[in-house]
Design a protein around this motif. Structure first.
Motif, mmCIF file in Angstrom:
data_model
loop_
_atom_site.group_PDB
_atom_site.id
_atom_site.type_symbol
_atom_site.label_atom_id
_atom_site.label_comp_id
_atom_site.label_asym_id
_atom_site.label_seq_id
_atom_site.Cartn_x
_atom_site.Cartn_y
_atom_site.Cartn_z
ATOM 1 N N UNK A 144 6.898 24.542 1.334
ATOM 2 C CA UNK A 144 5.729 25.247 0.818
ATOM 3 C C UNK A 144 6.123 26.598 0.250
ATOM 4 N N UNK A 145 5.519 26.934 -0.892
ATOM 5 C CA UNK A 145 5.709 28.237 -1.521
ATOM 6 C C UNK A 145 4.345 28.877 -1.734
ATOM 7 N N UNK A 146 4.192 30.152 -1.401
ATOM 8 C CA UNK A 146 2.912 30.829 -1.580
ATOM 9 C C UNK A 146 2.534 30.964 -3.047
ATOM 10 N N UNK A 147 3.494 30.857 -3.944
ATOM 11 C CA UNK A 147 3.197 31.003 -5.370
ATOM 12 C C UNK A 147 2.895 29.676 -6.052
ATOM 13 N N UNK A 148 3.467 28.584 -5.579
ATOM 14 C CA UNK A 148 3.297 27.303 -6.256
ATOM 15 C C UNK A 148 2.703 26.207 -5.385
ATOM 16 N N UNK A 149 2.521 26.451 -4.080
ATOM 17 C CA UNK A 149 1.981 25.419 -3.210
ATOM 18 C C UNK A 149 3.074 24.547 -2.622
ATOM 19 N N UNK A 150 2.697 23.344 -2.195
ATOM 20 C CA UNK A 150 3.678 22.414 -1.627
ATOM 21 C C UNK A 150 4.644 21.958 -2.716
ATOM 22 N N UNK A 151 5.889 21.778 -2.336
ATOM 23 C CA UNK A 151 6.937 21.485 -3.316
ATOM 24 C C UNK A 151 7.145 19.998 -3.580
ATOM 25 N N UNK A 152 6.488 19.145 -2.816
ATOM 26 C CA UNK A 152 6.734 17.722 -2.997
ATOM 27 C C UNK A 152 5.622 16.884 -2.419
ATOM 28 N N UNK A 153 5.967 15.655 -2.100
ATOM 29 C CA UNK A 153 4.973 14.693 -1.618
ATOM 30 C C UNK A 153 5.528 13.847 -0.486
ATOM 31 N N UNK A 154 4.660 13.539 0.464
ATOM 32 C CA UNK A 154 4.942 12.551 1.497
ATOM 33 C C UNK A 154 4.348 11.227 1.032
ATOM 34 N N UNK A 155 5.140 10.167 1.114
ATOM 35 C CA UNK A 155 4.690 8.837 0.691
ATOM 36 C C UNK A 155 4.923 7.845 1.825
ATOM 37 N N UNK A 156 3.873 7.143 2.199
ATOM 38 C CA UNK A 156 3.971 6.063 3.186
ATOM 39 C C UNK A 156 4.002 4.733 2.435
ATOM 40 N N UNK A 157 4.990 3.903 2.781
ATOM 41 C CA UNK A 157 5.119 2.562 2.221
ATOM 42 C C UNK A 157 4.660 1.572 3.291
ATOM 43 N N UNK A 158 3.745 0.673 2.930
ATOM 44 C CA UNK A 158 3.261 -0.308 3.896
ATOM 45 C C UNK A 158 3.009 -1.631 3.185
ATOM 46 N N UNK A 159 3.020 -2.719 3.952
ATOM 47 C CA UNK A 159 2.752 -4.055 3.390
ATOM 48 C C UNK A 159 1.714 -4.767 4.246
ATOM 49 N N UNK A 160 0.990 -5.656 3.593
ATOM 50 C CA UNK A 160 -0.046 -6.410 4.273
ATOM 51 C C UNK A 160 0.597 -7.368 5.274
ATOM 52 N N UNK A 161 0.184 -7.282 6.536
ATOM 53 C CA UNK A 161 0.720 -8.179 7.556
ATOM 54 C C UNK A 161 -0.372 -8.952 8.297
ATOM 55 N N UNK A 162 -1.617 -8.743 7.905
ATOM 56 C CA UNK A 162 -2.682 -9.490 8.547
ATOM 57 C C UNK A 162 -4.036 -9.118 7.950
ATOM 58 N N UNK A 163 -5.058 -9.816 8.378
ATOM 59 C CA UNK A 163 -6.434 -9.522 7.960
ATOM 60 C C UNK A 163 -7.380 -10.131 8.975
ATOM 61 N N UNK A 221 0.848 -1.187 0.000
ATOM 62 C CA UNK A 221 0.000 0.000 0.000
ATOM 63 C C UNK A 221 0.883 1.236 0.000
ATOM 64 N N UNK A 222 0.498 2.233 -0.778
ATOM 65 C CA UNK A 222 1.123 3.549 -0.726
ATOM 66 C C UNK A 222 0.046 4.555 -0.339
ATOM 67 N N UNK A 223 0.357 5.405 0.619
ATOM 68 C CA UNK A 223 -0.547 6.483 1.018
ATOM 69 C C UNK A 223 0.193 7.787 0.749
ATOM 70 N N UNK A 224 -0.429 8.684 -0.006
ATOM 71 C CA UNK A 224 0.276 9.835 -0.557
ATOM 72 C C UNK A 224 -0.471 11.130 -0.257
ATOM 73 N N UNK A 225 0.284 12.150 0.128
ATOM 74 C CA UNK A 225 -0.247 13.500 0.225
ATOM 75 C C UNK A 225 0.878 14.471 -0.109
ATOM 76 N N UNK A 226 0.674 15.738 0.153
ATOM 77 C CA UNK A 226 1.670 16.736 -0.201
ATOM 78 C C UNK A 226 2.540 17.108 0.984
ATOM 79 N N UNK A 227 3.708 17.642 0.684
ATOM 80 C CA UNK A 227 4.656 18.043 1.719
ATOM 81 C C UNK A 227 5.934 18.553 1.082
ATOM 82 N N UNK A 228 7.008 18.486 1.830
ATOM 83 C CA UNK A 228 8.306 18.863 1.269
ATOM 84 C C UNK A 228 8.525 20.350 1.125
#
Length: 216
Positions: free
Chosen positions: A196-215, A187-194
């Motif tokens: 911030x600029x008032x003219x262009x917004x956030x400069x990058x992305x935060x990405x979470x890496x996860x794997x299935x370990x149960x159900x 699973x990848x969970x993604x949002x913005x980060x990295x």
């Protein structure tokens, strides 16, 4: 602000086409006049993926689940408990995003892998909107070993364990690393980060890496 992403494929999740995500990263809340609100947290280098991650001694990956659309995502460590909506492509070929007005709504790429299925499933959400923090405002504060739960339409719950949390500048976004084919359920969970600029917004992305370990 535009962000370059690669569209996931089907069950094997081969990255097959470049698309652009346009609406996650404008930083509308931070554009308001007056005192500057707090910026979203960013992951520390200690949360980055290890080179030999599969040998790190963490939880063993669980067997893949049958395909089933997801309905809800929960990340207890950062108080996320949000419904999921399907995301497709816009007429211009970009990945659509959840409505900005619904700040506690996340989305998943419904033409790709479903969470728990073999391959890489993609979930994305806003970091903020004009009213304040969005569903994934605190994503950068997540730590290795944290749990992510996804309620599936078949009545089951896919349980993922976080392997890494990383932040990338938009110019150096690692498409293959984030969206590449995976032999196990990931699973990848993604949002913005990295930054911030008032003219262009956030400069990058935060990405979470996860794997299935149960159900359950």
């Amino acid at each position: 602000m535009r962000r370059r992403f690669r569209r996931p494929g089907g069950t094997g999740n081969t990255a097959i086409a470049a698309v652009t995500v346009v609406a996650l990263c404008s930083g509308l809340w931070l554009l308001h006049d007056g005192a500057a609100p707090p910026a979203p947290p960013q992951p520390s280098p200690a949360q980055a993926r290890a080179v030999d991650d599969d040998r790190s001694g963490g939880p063993v990956s669980a067997p893949a689940l049958p395909p089933s659309p997801p309905d809800r995502i929960r990340i207890p460590a950062i108080d996320v408990d949000a419904p999921l909506t399907g995301l497709g492509l816009t007429p211009t070929g970009s990945l659509d995003v959840p409505p900005a007005a619904r700040k506690n709504l996340a989305g998943w790429y419904e033409a790709g892998t479903t969470p728990g299925e073999r391959g890489t499933a993609i979930v994305a959400g806003h970091v903020d909107n004009a009213e304040g923090p969005g569903v994934f405002f605190s994503l950068g504060a997540l730590r290795k070993g944290s749990t992510i739960e996804v309620d599936r339409r078949d009545g089951g719950v896919a349980v993922f364990t976080v392997d890494a949390v990383e932040v990338y500048d938009a110019r150096d976004f690692p498409d293959a690393k984030v969206y590449g084919a995976a032999p196990r359920p990931e699973l990848r969970v993604i949002t913005c980060g990295g930054g911030y600029s008032r003219t262009t917004g956030y400069r990058g992305n935060v990405v979470v890496y996860a794997r299935l370990t149960g159900s359950r």
